[in-house]
Write a protein that holds these residues in place. Structure first.
Motif, mmCIF file in Angstrom:
data_model
loop_
_atom_site.group_PDB
_atom_site.id
_atom_site.type_symbol
_atom_site.label_atom_id
_atom_site.label_comp_id
_atom_site.label_asym_id
_atom_site.label_seq_id
_atom_site.Cartn_x
_atom_site.Cartn_y
_atom_site.Cartn_z
ATOM 1 N N GLU A 26 0.807 -1.212 0.000
ATOM 2 C CA GLU A 26 0.000 0.000 0.000
ATOM 3 C C GLU A 26 0.842 1.264 0.000
ATOM 4 O O GLU A 26 0.311 2.371 0.068
ATOM 5 N N SER A 27 2.174 1.095 -0.060
ATOM 6 C CA SER A 27 3.043 2.266 -0.036
ATOM 7 C C SER A 27 2.858 3.091 -1.295
ATOM 8 O O SER A 27 2.819 2.580 -2.412
ATOM 9 N N LYS A 28 2.763 4.399 -1.132
ATOM 10 C CA LYS A 28 2.633 5.310 -2.264
ATOM 11 C C LYS A 28 3.985 5.757 -2.810
ATOM 12 O O LYS A 28 4.059 6.371 -3.860
ATOM 13 N N LYS A 29 5.055 5.453 -2.065
ATOM 14 C CA LYS A 29 6.391 5.825 -2.504
ATOM 15 C C LYS A 29 7.242 4.565 -2.513
ATOM 16 O O LYS A 29 7.952 4.263 -1.561
ATOM 17 N N PRO A 30 7.186 3.776 -3.600
ATOM 18 C CA PRO A 30 7.846 2.477 -3.607
ATOM 19 C C PRO A 30 9.356 2.546 -3.500
ATOM 20 O O PRO A 30 9.987 1.589 -3.093
ATOM 21 N N LEU A 31 9.946 3.672 -3.856
ATOM 22 C CA LEU A 31 11.395 3.789 -3.794
ATOM 23 C C LEU A 31 11.828 4.717 -2.667
ATOM 24 O O LEU A 31 12.812 5.432 -2.782
ATOM 25 N N CYS A 32 11.087 4.699 -1.595
ATOM 26 C CA CYS A 32 11.415 5.516 -0.427
ATOM 27 C C CYS A 32 12.403 4.766 0.442
ATOM 28 O O CYS A 32 12.028 4.046 1.370
ATOM 29 N N PHE A 33 13.700 4.903 0.161
ATOM 30 C CA PHE A 33 14.726 4.148 0.871
ATOM 31 C C PHE A 33 14.941 4.647 2.300
ATOM 32 O O PHE A 33 15.524 3.950 3.114
ATOM 33 N N LYS A 34 14.479 5.856 2.599
ATOM 34 C CA LYS A 34 14.685 6.399 3.933
ATOM 35 C C LYS A 34 13.683 5.871 4.951
ATOM 36 O O LYS A 34 13.895 6.022 6.151
ATOM 37 N N ASP A 35 12.609 5.266 4.494
ATOM 38 C CA ASP A 35 11.586 4.729 5.387
ATOM 39 C C ASP A 35 12.040 3.369 5.905
ATOM 40 O O ASP A 35 12.110 2.390 5.152
ATOM 41 N N LEU A 36 12.338 3.274 7.195
ATOM 42 C CA LEU A 36 12.829 2.019 7.767
ATOM 43 C C LEU A 36 11.770 0.926 7.779
ATOM 44 O O LEU A 36 12.102 -0.252 7.948
ATOM 45 N N ASN A 37 10.497 1.287 7.609
ATOM 46 C CA ASN A 37 9.450 0.267 7.535
ATOM 47 C C ASN A 37 9.551 -0.579 6.277
ATOM 48 O O ASN A 37 8.886 -1.611 6.175
ATOM 49 N N ASN A 38 10.358 -0.157 5.319
ATOM 50 C CA ASN A 38 10.540 -0.901 4.073
ATOM 51 C C ASN A 38 11.777 -1.795 4.106
ATOM 52 O O ASN A 38 12.102 -2.415 3.088
ATOM 53 N N TRP A 39 12.464 -1.871 5.245
ATOM 54 C CA TRP A 39 13.728 -2.602 5.314
ATOM 55 C C TRP A 39 13.648 -3.722 6.358
ATOM 56 O O TRP A 39 12.995 -3.592 7.377
ATOM 57 N N ASN A 40 14.359 -4.822 6.052
ATOM 58 C CA ASN A 40 14.559 -5.933 6.980
ATOM 59 C C ASN A 40 16.059 -6.204 7.094
ATOM 60 O O ASN A 40 16.778 -6.164 6.086
ATOM 61 N N PHE A 41 16.519 -6.488 8.319
ATOM 62 C CA PHE A 41 17.928 -6.762 8.564
ATOM 63 C C PHE A 41 18.049 -8.064 9.350
ATOM 64 O O PHE A 41 17.267 -8.315 10.271
ATOM 65 N N SER A 42 19.036 -8.889 8.996
ATOM 66 C CA SER A 42 19.219 -10.180 9.663
ATOM 67 C C SER A 42 20.694 -10.463 9.878
ATOM 68 O O SER A 42 21.554 -10.040 9.089
ATOM 69 N N ILE A 43 20.948 -11.197 10.944
ATOM 70 C CA ILE A 43 22.273 -11.732 11.216
ATOM 71 C C ILE A 43 22.096 -13.161 11.709
ATOM 72 O O ILE A 43 21.165 -13.453 12.472
ATOM 73 N N GLY A 44 22.931 -14.070 11.229
ATOM 74 C CA GLY A 44 22.793 -15.476 11.585
ATOM 75 C C GLY A 44 24.126 -16.154 11.770
ATOM 76 O O GLY A 44 25.168 -15.690 11.294
ATOM 77 N N TYR A 45 24.088 -17.260 12.476
ATOM 78 C CA TYR A 45 25.275 -18.083 12.714
ATOM 79 C C TYR A 45 24.857 -19.532 12.540
ATOM 80 O O TYR A 45 23.844 -19.972 13.093
#
Length: 423
Positions: free
Chosen positions: A204-223
């Motif tokens: 539903e995002s109106k700005k698909p290339l809004c890289f500054k919005d952290l709601n559009n990002w996922n971060f992971s670290i694994g071992y």
């Protein structure tokens, strides 16, 4: 003179049963999924949580066939529906025809599916070139009654994958407007440590290339540790920060154990059997108090375990905050093979218990027990280790732990080989 005619006793052997489902059906289409979604044990956890757990008061049937004349193609048909017809739902079915270029490499394929659920005709294709480590894929709903989301018009993707790095993107080839979202991922591995980042905007995002919005990002670290073969123990642990609002911790471990067995139907030199045990745990916790994406709770958990006792029996169980399930599966290795599964589901909120049933028919591989020499099995010190090398081959080449530890899988059957090292 009696010693001249005495036969040397064969060394003790241990059975190595084939895996119930290897590779799992989800692994056959992993090139269509961003590597971020498959890293950190997510594919293994998905199979652990879903396979053989039937829906309550439902019957599920699946037929998987491969013609002997052309092993590069196979057909999978599924029919499922409620046992109680008064619920208003009817039986649903679909058929999937697949072509795969190489039997040992599921990364280049094409399939077409017809379904009665929201009547549709879907084409999927994927090509991966190991020399350049580049791949391209596409998912195209050719016929669909309703096209609501942008992906209903088709999705394409490009990716680069190696043993230590994967980068890729997905996009809509037929955008409805300039607001059509795209996604991208970057994952890397250094030894036992894995890092990943994914850009995936909300639909539903109106700005698909809004890289500054952290709601559009996922971060992971694994071992994690493991070579990917079912014969090798492995485990993985990961932490994921999803959309800056949810922390997800997951753990998955695969055990390979040997136990003694006394089976009157086996030869006298059979001393034991190999078992496969899997355990998974996932905890989701909201860190910002936003309940809009959940069911109303700030946290939830799910744990599951499975035990394959031999080539015929598999027991699974899972537990969550709202319910628990136990599944029992029996597989007969005829040709074609048949699998019968029974699931008991306990609803903790209503205090009710319901059951689901599943029937599968498979003719996709050549299953058989494998024989292992004492150097592979019985990992604890015992008299079996005093036996000298294998003096007889019982129809198939024995398994040697030293070869598996060094990554030599050439002598293994297809279902016991790793699914692949590329992301």
């Amino acid at each position: 003179m009696g010693n001249l005619f005495a036969k040397e006793e064969p060394p003790p052997m241990v059975l190595v049963p084939p895996i119930f489902d290897f590779p799992p059906l989800a692994a056959r289409t992993r090139m269509l999924v961003p590597a971020y979604d498959l890293l950190f044990g997510k594919l293994a956890l998905r199979c652990l949580y879903e396979d053989y757990f039937e829906q309550p008061r439902h019957l599920s049937t699946r037929i998987m066939l491969k013609p002997l004349e052309d092993p590069n193609v196979d057909l999978i048909t599924t029919v499922s529906g409620p046992l109680d017809q008064t619920s208003g739902r009817t039986m649903e079915g679909n058929a999937l025809f697949r072509w795969q270029r190489d039997l040992d490499d599921p990364n280049t394929f094409m399939d077409i599916m017809v379904s009665t659920n929201d009547p549709m005709l879907r084409l999927r294709s994927c090509a991966y070139y190991p020399k350049y480590r580049l791949g391209a894929f596409g998912i195209f709903p050719l016929l669909k009654s309703k096209r609501v989301l942008p992906e209903d018009y088709g999705v394409m993707g490009l990716r680069y994958g190696s043993e230590i790095l994967s980068i890729g993107t997905t996009f809509m080839p037929f955008p409805l407007s300039s607001d059509t979202p795209v996604s991208a991922w970057l994952v890397g591995r250094a030894g036992r440590l894995c890092l990943g980042v994914q850009y995936k905007p909300l639909c539903e995002s109106k700005k698909p290339l809004c890289f500054k919005d952290l709601n559009n990002w996922n971060f992971s670290i694994g071992y994690g540790v493991g070579l990917g073969s079912p014969l090798c123990p492995s485990y993985s642990f990961s932490l994921e920060l999803a959309r800056s609002s949810q922390l997800i911790a997951s753990f998955y471990q695969h055990f390979v154990v040997q136990r003694r067995v006394k089976n009157p139907f086996e030869e006298s030199q059979i001393a034991g059997i190999t078992n496969y045990i899997d355990f998974g745990f996932e905890l989701r916790s909201r860190i910002n108090g936003d309940k809009s994406l959940g069911s109303g709770d700030n946290s939830s958990f799910q744990l599951a375990a499975s035990w394959q006792a031999n080539k015929n029996f598999l027991v699974k169980g899972k537990l969550g905050p709202f319910g628990s399930s136990v599944a029992l599966a029996f597989k007969s290795w005829w040709r074609p093979s048949f699998t019968f599964s029974l699931t008991a589901i306990n609803d903790h909120l209503n205090g009710t218990t319901s059951y689901g049933f599943g029937i599968r028919t498979e003719d996709l591989r050549e299953p058989s027990y494998q024989r292992a020499d004492p150097n592979y099995v019985m990992l604890t010190p015992n008299k079996e280790h005093l036996a000298e090398g294998v003096v007889q081959n019982f129809g198939q080449r024995p398994l040697f732990q030293s070869n598996i530890d060094t990554g030599n899988y050439d002598h293994l059957p297809r279902e016991l080989k790793p699914m692949g090292k590329i992301f």
